[in-house]
Design an enzyme around this catalytic site. Structure first.
Site, PDB file in Angstrom:
ATOM      1  N   SER A 108       0.812  -1.109  -0.095  1.00  9.26           N
ATOM      2  CA  SER A 108       0.035   0.036   0.145  1.00  9.26           C
ATOM      3  C   SER A 108       0.792   1.191  -0.002  1.00  9.26           C
ATOM      4  O   SER A 108       1.935   1.293   0.546  1.00  9.26           O
ATOM      5  CB  SER A 108      -0.925   0.263   1.195  1.00  9.26           C
ATOM      6  OG  SER A 108      -1.463   1.403   1.616  1.00  9.26           O
ATOM      7  N   SER A 109       0.449   2.223  -0.582  1.00  8.10           N
ATOM      8  CA  SER A 109       1.066   3.683  -0.616  1.00  8.10           C
ATOM      9  C   SER A 109       1.225   4.091   0.855  1.00  8.10           C
ATOM     10  O   SER A 109       2.292   4.973   1.115  1.00  8.10           O
ATOM     11  CB  SER A 109       0.551   4.651  -1.409  1.00  8.10           C
ATOM     12  OG  SER A 109      -0.825   4.924  -1.160  1.00  8.10           O
ATOM     13  N   CYS A 110       0.496   3.656   1.741  1.00 11.00           N
ATOM     14  CA  CYS A 110       0.803   4.157   3.361  1.00 11.00           C
ATOM     15  C   CYS A 110       2.054   3.529   3.731  1.00 11.00           C
ATOM     16  O   CYS A 110       2.694   3.702   5.052  1.00 11.00           O
ATOM     17  CB  CYS A 110      -0.403   3.835   3.964  1.00 11.00           C
ATOM     18  SG  CYS A 110      -0.798   2.202   4.349  1.00 11.00           S
ATOM     19  N   TYR A 137      -1.354  -0.722  10.108  1.00 12.13           N
ATOM     20  CA  TYR A 137      -1.516  -1.503   8.814  1.00 12.13           C
ATOM     21  C   TYR A 137      -0.441  -1.410   7.936  1.00 12.13           C
ATOM     22  O   TYR A 137       0.001  -2.386   7.267  1.00 12.13           O
ATOM     23  CB  TYR A 137      -2.768  -0.633   8.465  1.00 12.13           C
ATOM     24  CG  TYR A 137      -3.186  -0.984   6.890  1.00 12.13           C
ATOM     25  CD1 TYR A 137      -3.740  -2.151   6.547  1.00 12.13           C
ATOM     26  CD2 TYR A 137      -2.939  -0.283   5.725  1.00 12.13           C
ATOM     27  CE1 TYR A 137      -4.140  -2.847   5.309  1.00 12.13           C
ATOM     28  CE2 TYR A 137      -3.096  -0.596   4.388  1.00 12.13           C
ATOM     29  CZ  TYR A 137      -3.817  -2.123   4.254  1.00 12.13           C
ATOM     30  OH  TYR A 137      -4.250  -2.278   2.857  1.00 12.13           O
ATOM     31  N   LYS A 141       1.768  -4.211   6.264  1.00 13.32           N
ATOM     32  CA  LYS A 141       2.088  -4.290   4.816  1.00 13.32           C
ATOM     33  C   LYS A 141       3.671  -4.278   4.232  1.00 13.32           C
ATOM     34  O   LYS A 141       4.160  -4.749   3.286  1.00 13.32           O
ATOM     35  CB  LYS A 141       1.264  -2.819   4.098  1.00 13.32           C
ATOM     36  CG  LYS A 141      -0.124  -3.099   3.865  1.00 13.32           C
ATOM     37  CD  LYS A 141      -0.279  -4.122   2.859  1.00 13.32           C
ATOM     38  CE  LYS A 141      -1.639  -4.556   2.627  1.00 13.32           C
ATOM     39  NZ  LYS A 141      -1.784  -5.792   1.783  1.00 13.32           N
ATOM     40  N   HIS A 180     -12.675   4.214   2.432  1.00 16.73           N
ATOM     41  CA  HIS A 180     -11.752   5.040   1.842  1.00 16.73           C
ATOM     42  C   HIS A 180     -12.588   6.450   1.265  1.00 16.73           C
ATOM     43  O   HIS A 180     -13.926   6.042   1.309  1.00 16.73           O
ATOM     44  CB  HIS A 180     -11.210   4.668   0.577  1.00 16.73           C
ATOM     45  CG  HIS A 180      -9.969   3.620   1.206  1.00 16.73           C
ATOM     46  ND1 HIS A 180     -10.261   2.011   1.125  1.00 16.73           N
ATOM     47  CD2 HIS A 180      -8.997   3.677   1.772  1.00 16.73           C
ATOM     48  CE1 HIS A 180      -9.242   1.505   1.702  1.00 16.73           C
ATOM     49  NE2 HIS A 180      -8.247   2.495   2.186  1.00 16.73           N
TER      50      HIS A 180
END
Ligand code: GFB
Length: 313
Positions: A108-110, A137, A141, A180
């Site tokens: 994920s981009s997070c 989270y 990831k 989201h």
């Protein structure tokens, strides 16, 4: 991948899993293992092991794992982290054990640090503190990326990690608190339109910027990467354009046909100020995104309305 190879989409009920199934079907892959009745409890060691022993997929897309928006990440960080960690561990290990030829894992981009140089490059992973609203989270990831790298190093198995921009599309979870932003604002504005409400709340200041990508474009890129990319280094999947939350809210307003006011609630968190991916490596390989943002929003809203059985004029 040959058209008759056994392909398993782990998490085929998720936003991304459903898009992968659509894209694989369009390309005539004939041995996609997809029946929801067949999918095991992916958090359970014995279940996953027995499933892989039975099914023996040649290729795996690991699109499973709980996700949620900024609200869910603050409310249930432990659940999100545990669920994702367990699934990664079980699926990656069983894939290696039962002879899967290649696995695509979705991060994920997070996973990038909060104060990352923009647009975010893979070299910036693990170079600084994470965004606090989704630290749990994001850590899970990152663990998945590292696990793929470790299995590649120790067992020589081809596992790659894909980092998509913020995804949206048909099949998303549409709720007010846990979704989201795009799904949440579609629900809020659709309901407000029907109820004749004069205003709705949009969380935060409206100034954070996000790179939104239509989920079928991510699925398309993932199939492309399954066929064309083999490296321990993760690869970004984005379309190279970011918009502010204020701008996306305005676009959704137009698509939904809501004429009320948008009230920005600064008591709600903004999250990362900007998340934009440097996807130059993927673009240089010849892949291109296909779905403009506005078209993606229109398709998503149409799906939402049809699925909820409420057709507005
Ligand atoms: O989509 P979202 O929850 O994801 O929020 P993140 C994006 C931005 O939209 C934030 C604003 O600045 C929110 O404050 N926003 C405005 C809203 N109105 C709303 C609303 O009604 N609902 C939501 N959810 N947001 C997530 C991570 O962060 O990104 C996840 O929490 C995951 O872990 C995902 O990685 C890709 O981009 O802020």
């Amino acid at each position: 991948m040959n058209l008759t190879d056994r392909i398993y989409v782990a998490g085929h009920h998720t936003l991304l899993g459903k898009a992968l199934l659509r894209q694989l079907q369009q390309r005539d892959y004939s041995a996609v293992i997809a029946s929801s009745a067949e999918e095991p409890d992916l958090t359970d060691r014995a279940d996953v092991d027995a499933y892989f022993n039975d099914v023996r997929p040649d290729y795996v897309f690991l699109a499973a794992g709980m996700t949620g928006g900024i609200g869910a990440n603050q409310k249930i960080p432990a659940e999100l982290m545990l669920n994702n960690l367990l699934i990664e561990c079980q699926v990656i290990d069983s894939a290696q054990k039962y002879g899967t030829r290649k696995l695509v894992y979705f991060a994920s981009s997070c996973s990038y640090p909060r104060s990352c140089r923009q647009p975010m490059q893979v070299a910036s992973l693990m170079t600084g503190p994470l965004e606090p609203t989704n630290e749990a989270y994001a850590t899970a990831k990152i663990a998945g990326i590292k696990l793929c790298q470790a299995y590649r190093q120790q067992y020589g198995v081809d596992m790659i990690s894909v980092i998509p921009a913020n995804m949206f599309g048909p099949g998303d979870e549409f709720g007010v608190e846990d979704s989201h932003v795009i799904a949440a604002l579609i629900v809020k504005m659709h309901r407000a339109k029907r109820a004749g409400m004069e205003k709705i709340d949009v969380w935060g200041s409206g100034s954070p910027r996000r790179e939104f990508i239509y989920v079928d474009d991510v699925a398309d890129a993932a199939i492309f990467l399954m066929e064309n990319y083999s490296s321990g280094a993760p690869i970004n999947v984005g379309n190279g354009s970011d918009v502010s939350i204020r701008e996306i809210a305005q676009m959704i307003k137009e698509v939904v046909g809501y004429h009320g006011e948008l009230c920005f609630d600064r008591n709600r968190p903004d999250g990362m100020p900007l998340k934009a991916l440097d996807s130059s490596e993927l673009l240089a390989m010849g892949w291109q995104p296909k779905t403009p943002l506005r078209l993606g929003l229109e398709r998503t809203y149409r799906w939402f309305v049809e699925t909820n059985g409420v057709i507005d004029s």
